[in-house]
Design a protein around this motif. Structure first.
Motif, PDB file in Angstrom:
ATOM      1  N   THR A 243       6.235  -1.957   7.372  1.00 29.84           N
ATOM      2  CA  THR A 243       4.939  -1.417   6.954  1.00 29.84           C
ATOM      3  C   THR A 243       5.125  -0.416   5.803  1.00 29.84           C
ATOM      4  OG1 THR A 243       4.374  -1.489   9.292  1.00 29.84           O
ATOM      5  CG2 THR A 243       2.838  -0.317   7.870  1.00 29.84           C
ATOM      6  N   THR A 244       4.238  -0.461   4.833  1.00 25.39           N
ATOM      7  CA  THR A 244       4.266   0.514   3.738  1.00 25.39           C
ATOM      8  C   THR A 244       3.782   1.864   4.272  1.00 25.39           C
ATOM      9  OG1 THR A 244       3.735  -1.285   2.249  1.00 25.39           O
ATOM     10  CG2 THR A 244       3.391   0.952   1.396  1.00 25.39           C
TER      11      THR A 244
ATOM     12  N   LYS B  58      -0.985  -3.252   7.008  1.00 24.16           N
ATOM     13  CA  LYS B  58      -0.026  -3.416   5.913  1.00 24.16           C
ATOM     14  C   LYS B  58       0.507  -2.049   5.496  1.00 24.16           C
ATOM     15  CE  LYS B  58      -1.298  -7.741   3.904  1.00 24.16           C
ATOM     16  NZ  LYS B  58      -2.278  -8.447   3.111  1.00 24.16           N
ATOM     17  N   ALA B  59      -0.346  -1.027   5.636  1.00 23.84           N
ATOM     18  CA  ALA B  59       0.093   0.324   5.279  1.00 23.84           C
ATOM     19  C   ALA B  59      -0.372   1.306   6.336  1.00 23.84           C
ATOM     20  CB  ALA B  59      -0.486   0.730   3.928  1.00 23.84           C
TER      21      ALA B  59
ATOM     22  N   GLU C 296       4.980  -2.655  -1.895  1.00 26.32           N
ATOM     23  CA  GLU C 296       4.936  -3.166  -0.534  1.00 26.32           C
ATOM     24  C   GLU C 296       6.245  -2.812   0.176  1.00 26.32           C
ATOM     25  OE1 GLU C 296       3.902  -7.270  -0.506  1.00 26.32           O
ATOM     26  OE2 GLU C 296       3.005  -7.033   1.470  1.00 26.32           O
ATOM     27  N   GLY C 297       6.133  -2.231   1.375  1.00 27.87           N
ATOM     28  CA  GLY C 297       7.321  -1.898   2.166  1.00 27.87           C
ATOM     29  C   GLY C 297       7.946  -0.553   1.844  1.00 27.87           C
ATOM     30  N   GLU C 298       7.402   0.121   0.826  1.00 28.20           N
ATOM     31  CA  GLU C 298       7.995   1.391   0.410  1.00 28.20           C
ATOM     32  C   GLU C 298       7.593   2.525   1.368  1.00 28.20           C
ATOM     33  OE1 GLU C 298       8.673   3.639  -3.905  1.00 28.20           O
ATOM     34  OE2 GLU C 298       6.829   2.518  -3.579  1.00 28.20           O
TER      35      GLU C 298
ATOM     36  N   LEU D 249       1.333  -2.352  -3.506  1.00 26.62           N
ATOM     37  CA  LEU D 249       0.341  -2.558  -2.450  1.00 26.62           C
ATOM     38  C   LEU D 249      -0.801  -1.550  -2.626  1.00 26.62           C
ATOM     39  CD1 LEU D 249      -0.185  -4.167   0.200  1.00 26.62           C
ATOM     40  CD2 LEU D 249       0.708  -2.182   1.409  1.00 26.62           C
TER      41      LEU D 249
ATOM     42  N   ILE E   3       2.368   2.308  -5.208  1.00 23.59           N
ATOM     43  CA  ILE E   3       3.321   2.225  -4.099  1.00 23.59           C
ATOM     44  C   ILE E   3       3.594   0.755  -3.795  1.00 23.59           C
ATOM     45  CG2 ILE E   3       3.730   2.807  -1.678  1.00 23.59           C
ATOM     46  CD1 ILE E   3       2.043   5.266  -2.079  1.00 23.59           C
TER      47      ILE E   3
ATOM     48  N   TRP F  93       9.495   1.769  11.301  1.00 22.47           N
ATOM     49  CA  TRP F  93       9.260   1.319   9.922  1.00 22.47           C
ATOM     50  C   TRP F  93      10.275   0.240   9.542  1.00 22.47           C
ATOM     51  CZ3 TRP F  93      12.561   2.581   5.592  1.00 22.47           C
ATOM     52  CH2 TRP F  93      12.056   2.129   4.376  1.00 22.47           C
TER      53      TRP F  93
END
Ligand SMILES: Nc1ncnc2c1ncn2[C@@H]1O[C@H](COP(=O)(O)OP(=O)(O)OP(=O)(O)O)[C@@H](O)[C@H]1O
Ligand SMILES: [Mg+2]
Length: 268
Positions: free
Chosen positions: A191-192, A159-160, A37-39, A5, A35, A186
């Protein structure tokens, strides 16, 4: 691993140094970072190594001198609602109540109260502040104010989230509560998260991956994948022998870089 992302490729960033005739300060050099997505990624490093600068580049507050900053496949050209930011200080409007602080952005953007009203209630609930919507910031504790800042950042469904030492000004107990809260929000949103901290324990307890930056000009010099399964319980993690080993390894690099940064300061 899902697609990246946030993608930073070979970025350099310098700033004008104070005083006439002085050279520019090279804050970042050859920084690359990806990074997924979702990390949940934590960034550590000595003061002045460029952590906030990285966040500012991803947020679109600053532009790189060279290299590339991409978000969700597109070049970053400025700030946007898909990238939320949380600072060390909650930065609430003191004259607005909690709900009006949380919904400030959507109201400014002309979003209907029918849309943002229920969302505000949902995020108030997620951060444990249901019933506090009409309170003024001065009536809240430091931890509660930071919860308001979290709800405000999460409301537009970014998204982040880019978080710059968000719990750095809180006392140790409040910080633990906030870490658990952040993890649970989270987990429920996906969300990243790119999270800057000076606290090695916090980084290991929270992150999927911990990155350490070198002294200025900052680069990512080491990274660790954190093996603890989720959902995590902080008290179980600190009792795990792998926690102690990781902490020792991370601290070693962090302290080495902090000494290098201190040497840089005294040579100025
Ligand atoms: N707007 C600016 N103008 C001039 N110099 C800047 C600016 N922003 C950052 N710098 C310089 O760039 C370097 C990196 O700063 P940055 O704030 O990113 O560090 P940091 O790792 O976030 O430090 P800290 O841990 O103290 O918050 C520092 O030397 C800083 O003085
Ligand atoms: Mg900083």
């Amino acid at each position: 691993m899902s697609r990246p992302l946030i993608e930073i490729t070979s970025v350099a960033k310098s700033f004008a140094a104070g005083g006439a005739g002085r050279e520019r300060t090279l804050a970042l050099d050859h920084v690359s970072l990806s990074i997924a997505e979702g990390e949940f990624v934590c960034l550590l490093g000595p003061s002045g190594c460029g952590k906030s600068t990285i966040l500012n580049l991803v947020a679109g507050f600053e532009a790189a001198d060279s290299g590339n900053v991409r978000f969700d496949g597109a070049q970053v050209r400025g700030p946007g609602p898909e990238r939320g930011v949380v600072f060390q200080q909650p930065m609430l409007f003191p004259w607005l109540n909690v709900i009006d602080n949380i919904t400030f952005g959507p109201r400014l953007a002309g979003v209907s109260p029918d849309v943002y009203g229920p969302q505000a209630e949902r995020y108030l609930r997620l951060v444990g502040l249901q019933g506090f919507g009409q309170h003024a910031p001065y009536q809240l504790s430091g931890g509660m104010r930071q919860r308001v800042a979290l709800a405000r950042a999460w409301l537009p469904k970014p998204k982040a989230l880019l978080m710059d030492e968000p719990f750095g000004a809180l006392d140790a107990q409040t910080r633990l509560v906030m870490q658990e809260l952040l993890t649970s929000v989270w987990e429920s949103t996906g969300t990243t998260l790119l999270f800057v901290t000076h606290d090695v324990d916090e980084a290991i307890a929270l992150a999927d991956r911990v990155l350490v930056m070198s002294a200025r000009p900052g680069r990512i010099c080491e990274e660790w994948t954190i093996p603890f399964e989720r959902p995590r319980k902080l008290e179980d993690i600190v009792a795990d022998p792998r926690f102690g080993e990781l902490k020792r390894d991370v601290l070693k690099v962090v302290r080495h870089e902090a000494r290098a940064a201190a040497a840089l300061e005294t040579s100025l």
